[in-house]
Design a protein around this motif. Structure first.
Motif, PDB file in Angstrom:
ATOM      1  N   THR A 130       9.009  -1.839 -36.858  1.00 28.69           N
ATOM      2  CA  THR A 130       9.532  -1.899 -38.219  1.00 28.69           C
ATOM      3  C   THR A 130       9.913  -3.336 -38.553  1.00 28.69           C
ATOM      4  O   THR A 130      10.648  -3.980 -37.807  1.00 28.69           O
ATOM      5  N   THR A 131       9.411  -3.833 -39.686  1.00 32.06           N
ATOM      6  CA  THR A 131       9.742  -5.199 -40.098  1.00 32.06           C
ATOM      7  C   THR A 131      10.942  -5.176 -41.039  1.00 32.06           C
ATOM      8  O   THR A 131      11.141  -4.222 -41.800  1.00 32.06           O
ATOM      9  N   PHE A 132      11.726  -6.229 -40.958  1.00 34.54           N
ATOM     10  CA  PHE A 132      12.900  -6.342 -41.820  1.00 34.54           C
ATOM     11  C   PHE A 132      12.499  -6.576 -43.267  1.00 34.54           C
ATOM     12  O   PHE A 132      13.166  -6.104 -44.176  1.00 34.54           O
ATOM     13  N   ASN A 133      11.404  -7.293 -43.479  1.00 35.97           N
ATOM     14  CA  ASN A 133      11.005  -7.627 -44.838  1.00 35.97           C
ATOM     15  C   ASN A 133      10.173  -6.525 -45.487  1.00 35.97           C
ATOM     16  O   ASN A 133      10.599  -5.916 -46.467  1.00 35.97           O
TER      17      ASN A 133
ATOM     18  N   LEU B 236      17.046 -16.905 -37.005  1.00 38.33           N
ATOM     19  CA  LEU B 236      16.231 -17.055 -38.212  1.00 38.33           C
ATOM     20  C   LEU B 236      15.986 -18.527 -38.534  1.00 38.33           C
ATOM     21  O   LEU B 236      14.903 -18.891 -38.987  1.00 38.33           O
ATOM     22  N   ALA B 237      16.985 -19.374 -38.281  1.00 36.97           N
ATOM     23  CA  ALA B 237      16.855 -20.802 -38.573  1.00 36.97           C
ATOM     24  C   ALA B 237      15.776 -21.464 -37.716  1.00 36.97           C
ATOM     25  O   ALA B 237      15.210 -22.481 -38.112  1.00 36.97           O
ATOM     26  N   GLU B 238      15.479 -20.873 -36.550  1.00 44.43           N
ATOM     27  CA  GLU B 238      14.457 -21.422 -35.654  1.00 44.43           C
ATOM     28  C   GLU B 238      13.044 -21.023 -36.060  1.00 44.43           C
ATOM     29  O   GLU B 238      12.077 -21.521 -35.497  1.00 44.43           O
ATOM     30  N   LYS B 239      12.914 -20.134 -37.027  1.00 46.02           N
ATOM     31  CA  LYS B 239      11.613 -19.596 -37.409  1.00 46.02           C
ATOM     32  C   LYS B 239      11.141 -20.187 -38.733  1.00 46.02           C
ATOM     33  O   LYS B 239      11.952 -20.559 -39.576  1.00 46.02           O
ATOM     34  N   ASP B 240       9.814 -20.232 -38.898  1.00 46.16           N
ATOM     35  CA  ASP B 240       9.304 -20.611 -40.212  1.00 46.16           C
ATOM     36  C   ASP B 240       9.285 -19.362 -41.092  1.00 46.16           C
ATOM     37  O   ASP B 240       9.543 -18.253 -40.630  1.00 46.16           O
TER      38      ASP B 240
ATOM     39  N   MET C  87       9.270 -10.689 -38.816  1.00 47.59           N
ATOM     40  CA  MET C  87      10.168 -10.296 -37.723  1.00 47.59           C
ATOM     41  C   MET C  87      10.410  -8.788 -37.714  1.00 47.59           C
ATOM     42  O   MET C  87      10.615  -8.165 -38.750  1.00 47.59           O
ATOM     43  N   THR C  88      10.368  -8.217 -36.505  1.00 41.05           N
ATOM     44  CA  THR C  88      10.533  -6.778 -36.335  1.00 41.05           C
ATOM     45  C   THR C  88      11.874  -6.446 -35.681  1.00 41.05           C
ATOM     46  O   THR C  88      12.515  -7.303 -35.067  1.00 41.05           O
ATOM     47  N   VAL C  89      12.235  -5.196 -35.794  1.00 38.81           N
ATOM     48  CA  VAL C  89      13.444  -4.697 -35.150  1.00 38.81           C
ATOM     49  C   VAL C  89      13.308  -4.842 -33.629  1.00 38.81           C
ATOM     50  O   VAL C  89      14.263  -5.208 -32.942  1.00 38.81           O
ATOM     51  N   GLY C  90      12.128  -4.593 -33.107  1.00 40.26           N
ATOM     52  CA  GLY C  90      11.883  -4.741 -31.674  1.00 40.26           C
ATOM     53  C   GLY C  90      12.067  -6.172 -31.207  1.00 40.26           C
ATOM     54  O   GLY C  90      12.627  -6.424 -30.135  1.00 40.26           O
TER      55      GLY C  90
ATOM     56  N   LEU D 103      14.037  -8.397 -32.534  1.00 37.10           N
ATOM     57  CA  LEU D 103      15.481  -8.642 -32.513  1.00 37.10           C
ATOM     58  C   LEU D 103      16.116  -7.996 -31.286  1.00 37.10           C
ATOM     59  O   LEU D 103      16.961  -8.600 -30.630  1.00 37.10           O
ATOM     60  N   ALA D 104      15.703  -6.783 -30.949  1.00 37.60           N
ATOM     61  CA  ALA D 104      16.263  -6.090 -29.781  1.00 37.60           C
ATOM     62  C   ALA D 104      15.974  -6.862 -28.500  1.00 37.60           C
ATOM     63  O   ALA D 104      16.850  -6.998 -27.635  1.00 37.60           O
ATOM     64  N   VAL D 105      14.766  -7.385 -28.365  1.00 37.97           N
ATOM     65  CA  VAL D 105      14.411  -8.170 -27.173  1.00 37.97           C
ATOM     66  C   VAL D 105      15.252  -9.445 -27.129  1.00 37.97           C
ATOM     67  O   VAL D 105      15.760  -9.832 -26.070  1.00 37.97           O
ATOM     68  N   HIS D 106      15.439 -10.083 -28.276  1.00 45.50           N
ATOM     69  CA  HIS D 106      16.280 -11.295 -28.342  1.00 45.50           C
ATOM     70  C   HIS D 106      17.702 -10.975 -27.873  1.00 45.50           C
ATOM     71  O   HIS D 106      18.280 -11.716 -27.079  1.00 45.50           O
ATOM     72  N   ILE D 107      18.260  -9.888 -28.371  1.00 46.20           N
ATOM     73  CA  ILE D 107      19.619  -9.492 -27.991  1.00 46.20           C
ATOM     74  C   ILE D 107      19.686  -9.177 -26.505  1.00 46.20           C
ATOM     75  O   ILE D 107      20.617  -9.600 -25.810  1.00 46.20           O
ATOM     76  N   ASP D 108      18.694  -8.466 -26.005  1.00 49.57           N
ATOM     77  CA  ASP D 108      18.656  -8.123 -24.579  1.00 49.57           C
ATOM     78  C   ASP D 108      18.668  -9.389 -23.735  1.00 49.57           C
ATOM     79  O   ASP D 108      19.441  -9.504 -22.775  1.00 49.57           O
ATOM     80  N   ARG D 109      17.826 -10.344 -24.084  1.00 53.09           N
ATOM     81  CA  ARG D 109      17.765 -11.599 -23.312  1.00 53.09           C
ATOM     82  C   ARG D 109      19.061 -12.383 -23.406  1.00 53.09           C
ATOM     83  O   ARG D 109      19.558 -12.900 -22.412  1.00 53.09           O
ATOM     84  N   ALA D 110      19.615 -12.486 -24.605  1.00 52.18           N
ATOM     85  CA  ALA D 110      20.843 -13.270 -24.803  1.00 52.18           C
ATOM     86  C   ALA D 110      22.009 -12.652 -24.048  1.00 52.18           C
ATOM     87  O   ALA D 110      22.784 -13.373 -23.408  1.00 52.18           O
ATOM     88  N   THR D 111      22.131 -11.343 -24.110  1.00 54.74           N
ATOM     89  CA  THR D 111      23.258 -10.695 -23.430  1.00 54.74           C
ATOM     90  C   THR D 111      23.045 -10.653 -21.920  1.00 54.74           C
ATOM     91  O   THR D 111      24.012 -10.729 -21.168  1.00 54.74           O
TER      92      THR D 111
END
Length: 105
Positions: free
Chosen positions: A39-42, A73-77, A84-87, A89-97
């Protein structure tokens, strides 16, 4: 049936993001269909900028300062932001945490 590409922890984060999106946008979000990793945010969710800010606040409350949606978001064009997808974002959160837990452990 194809194997699920997401580990259990990422699937849990996906469910939490879905709950946050419902609290930001409202229950009518679920009427439009299931939120999946693709699912995309946009295009799919049509999130407004104010809703992104509200989601960012909820993410920081839940996961801490290492999860910075606005920084991500600031790092992306613009094309990457729109796609960007929900998945993703979830992977980003998983890696960061996970990195936070490794540093704390």
């Amino acid at each position: 049936m194809a194997a699920d590409p997401f580990p259990e922890r990422t699937r849990t984060i996906l469910a939490e993001i879905t709950d946050m999106l419902v609290s930001v946008v409202g229950d009518e979000l679920l009427v439009a269909g299931e939120i999946t990793p693709a699912t995309t945010f946009n295009d799919d969710l049509a999130l407004e900028s104010i809703e992104f800010v509200a989601l960012a606040e909820l993410l920081q409350q839940r996961y801490g300062s290492s999860v910075d949606l606005l920084g991500l978001l600031a790092e992306k064009d613009i094309d990457q932001i729109l796609a960007m997808t929900v998945g993703e974002l979830a992977v980003h959160i998983d890696r960061a945490t996970a990195a936070d837990q490794a540093c704390a452990g």
